[in-house]
Every structure is written in C-alpha cells, then in structure tokens.
Write a protein that holds these residues in place. Structure first.
Motif, PDB file in Angstrom:
ATOM      1  N   ARG A  94     -61.721   1.841 -29.961  1.00 37.25           N
ATOM      2  CA  ARG A  94     -62.248   0.952 -31.006  1.00 37.25           C
ATOM      3  C   ARG A  94     -61.140   0.599 -32.009  1.00 37.25           C
ATOM      4  N   SER A  95     -60.316   1.593 -32.351  1.00 34.74           N
ATOM      5  CA  SER A  95     -59.205   1.352 -33.285  1.00 34.74           C
ATOM      6  C   SER A  95     -58.193   0.383 -32.687  1.00 34.74           C
TER       7      SER A  95
ATOM      8  N   ASP B  21     -56.531  -7.701 -35.982  1.00 39.28           N
ATOM      9  CA  ASP B  21     -56.221  -7.560 -37.406  1.00 39.28           C
ATOM     10  C   ASP B  21     -55.036  -8.466 -37.777  1.00 39.28           C
ATOM     11  N   GLN B  22     -55.330  -9.558 -38.461  1.00 38.44           N
ATOM     12  CA  GLN B  22     -54.279 -10.526 -38.779  1.00 38.44           C
ATOM     13  C   GLN B  22     -53.253  -9.943 -39.743  1.00 38.44           C
ATOM     14  N   GLU B  23     -53.698  -9.131 -40.688  1.00 40.33           N
ATOM     15  CA  GLU B  23     -52.768  -8.505 -41.632  1.00 40.33           C
ATOM     16  C   GLU B  23     -51.782  -7.601 -40.887  1.00 40.33           C
ATOM     17  N   PHE B  24     -52.302  -6.841 -39.907  1.00 34.38           N
ATOM     18  CA  PHE B  24     -51.454  -5.980 -39.087  1.00 34.38           C
ATOM     19  C   PHE B  24     -50.455  -6.813 -38.294  1.00 34.38           C
ATOM     20  N   LYS B  25     -50.927  -7.891 -37.712  1.00 38.65           N
ATOM     21  CA  LYS B  25     -50.033  -8.753 -36.920  1.00 38.65           C
ATOM     22  C   LYS B  25     -48.983  -9.423 -37.798  1.00 38.65           C
ATOM     23  N   ASP B  26     -49.363  -9.782 -39.021  1.00 37.88           N
ATOM     24  CA  ASP B  26     -48.400 -10.380 -39.955  1.00 37.88           C
ATOM     25  C   ASP B  26     -47.318  -9.364 -40.335  1.00 37.88           C
ATOM     26  N   SER B  27     -47.721  -8.104 -40.519  1.00 37.83           N
ATOM     27  CA  SER B  27     -46.747  -7.049 -40.842  1.00 37.83           C
ATOM     28  C   SER B  27     -45.782  -6.836 -39.681  1.00 37.83           C
TER      29      SER B  27
END
Length: 477
Positions: A198-199, A206-212
C-alpha cells in the motif's frame, strides 16, 4: 502492441512507458487488451527450440516497442543460473505429477525468472533515454532480494526495497540487509506486506515525492508485479512447461495439463492464465492459498471479502497477503475496465466485492500443519521442498498430468524445514541448514552461506509514516 489501463482502457501506452511508469489512470495497472495466439504448428516447431528461443518467440508475438536486441541481452541473464542453457528444472515425482523448479537463479527464488531480465531492460531503457530512475519494490520475502540483485551496481538505477521487519525468513532478511551496492537501499517497516504494498502504491502516485526525486534527477518506477514487465517473463515459463511435456511424450497434441500455483500476489498464476489464453493447453489453474485464504474464497464463491480479516503469519510468508494486486488484471480480462474500476473501488471502500465464478480455476487453502506434513512426507521420500511449494500438494494425487510450481529453494526457510521434518527448533540456522543438506545429500548454495558471514548494512526499521522521509534522506546523501 500497446498496453491499456485496467480501469480505463481508453488510456493506452507503449510497453516501454508501462515499464518505466507502471501506474495507470484511477490507480489501475497496465495490461494487454488482446493477447497474441499460438497454434499447433508453433508448438511442434518449439519442440526443437531452447528455453531462450521459446522466450524470444513469445516476446516477439507482442510486437512491443522495445528493440529485440535489448530483449536478447535480457535473456542472457539466464546464463547466470545453475544451468546456463535452461533456467528451470522440471522433474517427475509421481504418476501424473511433476514439479517445476523455478528457483535456480542468484537469489534462489522464482522472482529471479522475471527480475533478472527485467533489470537488464530497465537499465538499457534508462541509458537510451539518458535518464536515471528510482525503482521501488515492496516484498513479502523474495521480490526484494531478486530486485536488489537485478540492479546491483547499476549506474542508471537506484533501488529501494520495503519489507515487513518481522514478516520474512531470516535468509530473506539477510539477502536484503547485506546488499553492498551503493545504489541499493533496504528498509524494514513496522507493518505487514499489505502495508508495504500500500505504501509503494501511494508513493507511486505521490506528486510531492516525485517532485523531490526530480530535484535529484530521478524518475520513479516499480519492480513489483504491478509492472507488466514482470508478468511478461512469468508467461514464458508456463509456456515452456507445456512444450516440455509435449516433447517428453507426457502429453499428446489434444491433451491438457493442470498447473498448481502457491499464490500470494497472483502474478505467477496470472502468467499461467495468460499462457493458457495464448494457446498453451493448460486445463485448470489450481490456486493454493495459505491460511490467508482470500483467493480460495474468491475462486470458489466469487466473493473477495477482507472486512473482518487480519493477516495471519504462516510458515509460507511470501503468501501472507490479503490484497493480491494481480487479480485486477484477471478482472479486467474477464469483465472489462468499467467493471474492474467499480470492483476495485468497492474493495478500497468496503473491503469487499463479488463477481460471477471464473471458469478454469480451482482453489484450496493449506494450513501450516498440512504444509508441514507435506514437507515431512516428501523428506521421507528423499526430497526437500520449501513451505510454499509444499502447499501445492493439497492438489495431489493427480488424475491427469499436473505440474506443481516450486517457487523457492528450501534453504531460505530452514527453521520451518527443521520443525516439520525433525520437530526441533532452530538454534544455529547456518549449521542446521548444512546438517539438513548433508543428511539429504544436497548442497547449500555458496551465496546463501556467505550471508551469515557478511556485515548487515541496511538496519533501518521505520514507521509507515516515515518511509517517504527515509527514502528522500538516503537519496540526498
């Protein structure tokens, strides 16, 4: 051929895109809408082909956009297996009963069959595109070691593996915590496999994760069987099994055989389902669950119900799963995208859905006691089988040719083997593993023995809420 979204078939992508970005619209997966078909003429020709030649013919039939030379290079990864000419070993063990050993690769689990060539393809595509990737995987025990090994020392790919800290065997855990490649990271989580899976799915969206990651010049992909690149190579060994039985005279042209599969995330069984639809004469696909028997209920009653279920830890830990991701591809093939989207939304919201019975499947579940009894019975006959393979003996004796899918080497589960065969607890896993091997005239693979002498490098065990932060901290080092 393009692949389409299981929850929106109007979304279609090339194979290479599905490999590198495996998440489809509405949280779905990518799958073929129409499968290539093989006729009797092909199977007669295939009697004289090697495993890799058969694999190449299956791959070519999909007409994917990846260059054939890349696939040829990927298949060379099988030369690192015990038998450089054939990565699988099919044995007759009783009247009408065969066992297909899929664990002769570097990490001693069937996951090597798909992940070794998969790693070569992803690495080549990343290099072609001049891009770098973070490949993530969630594991119940075998996917993690196989993924880490497949990308060891890659210059184009980093790997993060999530595993349940208390949900794998000791050998599986050491295979993940001892990896030395600087591009590799293993993280134990305080949760079970479903939490890890699930994680993973959450991070893929997760767009924020991909942006990072983008700030660190990385794109995101996954190596779990949510990625169709894995499934492609799982189709092949079921195809090969049919051809082997034809070549050895165990089957005639108009006869079929059954395949028994120990099932967790359903990728292995899905490979058999696709192989059957493509022309391999597979009769019934025999689904075996452990005491987490959601799949048994699905195929026997049409109900997928996890409302009141809690994950049970068993001696076959790779099958300790309540949400089997690849069932979604089966639903799409049988019922189409709209129905699949509705069913998966019901599962997410109500932890329940119901479908008509799907033909061609039979299902049983195996208790730990039954599993241990099968291990002991086979040991008395001079053969050691791991606790996952042992569950498939629920479908014996066989009335027609039946192949049991053997998914892991027994050395990965020494404590369960010792307790089943001798009724004793493990006090020194390495020594007792070697004792069992000696007694049954077997050898312990050198790479397994080395695990007990190596330093553990990856010691992180984190809360689920801290997974994202832990990964990003490692990426920035």
């Amino acid at each position: 051929m393009r692949l389409v979204g299981t929850r929106d078939e109007n979304e279609s992508v090339e194979f290479s895109q599905a490999l590198l970005s495996p998440s489809a619209n509405f949280g779905g997966l990518y799958a073929p809408k129409i499968l290539p078909k093989f006729n009797l003429e092909f199977f007669k020709k295939a009697l004289n082909l090697s495993y890799s030649d058969i694999a190449l013919e299956v791959i070519k039939s999909f007409e994917f956009d990846v260059e054939l030379e890349i696939f040829k290079d990927a298949l060379k990864s099988y030369e690192k297996f015990d038998d450089p000419k054939c990565p699988v070993n099919i044995k007759k063990i009783d009247e009408n009963l065969y066992i297909n050993e899929l664990f002769h690769g570097p990490t001693r689990a069937f996951k090597d069959m798909a992940l070794q060539p998969f790693g070569v393809i992803i690495d080549a595509l990343a290099k072609q595109k001049n891009e770098k990737y973070l490949i993530m995987c969630a594991t119940s025990g075998d996917t993690g070691p196989a993924t880490l090994k497949a990308f060891e020392n890659s210059k184009n790919v980093k790997v993060v593996c999530l595993y349940p800290a208390d949900g794998t065997s000791e050998v599986q855990r050491l295979q993940m915590t001892n990896v030395k490649g600087k591009n590799l990271k293993s993280i134990g989580i305080k949760g079970n496999f479903d939490d890890a899976q699930r994680s993973l799915k959450t991070l893929l969206l997760d767009q924020e994760f991909k942006d990072s990651l983008k700030e660190n010049e990385l794109k995101l992909s996954a190596a779990n069987s949510v990625n169709f690149g894995r499934i492609l190579f799982q189709i092949i060994y079921h195809f090969y099994t049919y051809i082997y039985l034809l070549k050895s005279g165990k089957l005639k042209d108009d006869e079929s055989f059954d395949i028994a599969v120990p099932s967790g995330n359903f990728g292995n069984a899905l490979g058999a389902y696709y192989a059957k639809k493509m022309g391999a004469k597979i009769g019934d696909i025999l689904i075996v669950s452990n005491e987490n028997n959601v799949l048994t209920e699905l195929f026997n009653s049409g109900v997928y119900d996890i409302k009141d279920k809690t994950l049970v830890k068993t001696i076959s830990p790779a099958m300790d799963i309540l949400i089997s991701s690849n069932v979604e591809r089966l639903l799409f093939s049988e019922f189409g995208d709209k129905k699949t989207k509705l069913l998966m939304e019901n599962l997410a919201k109500d932890k329940f859905y119901e479908i008509p019975k799907i033909d061609g499947f039979r299902a049983k579940f195996c208790t730990d006691k039954e599993c241990a009894n099968s291990i002991k019975d086979m040991a008395l006959k001079g053969m050691l089988i791991d606790p996952h393979t042992a569950t498939t003996f629920k479908f014996t004796p066989a009335k027609k040719p039946t192949v049991l899918t053997s998914t892991a080497h027994w050395v990965k589960f020494t404590p369960s083997m010792l307790e089943a065969i001798k009724g004793i607890k493990t006090t020194n896993e390495k020594e007792q593993m070697m004792m069992l091997a000696s007694e049954f005239n077997q050898s312990v693979p050198a790479e397994i023995l080395k695990l007990f002498e190596s330093e553990e490098i990856h010691k992180d065990i984190v809360e689920i809420s801290d997974i994202k932060k832990t990964i990003l901290n490692w990426i920035k080092q």
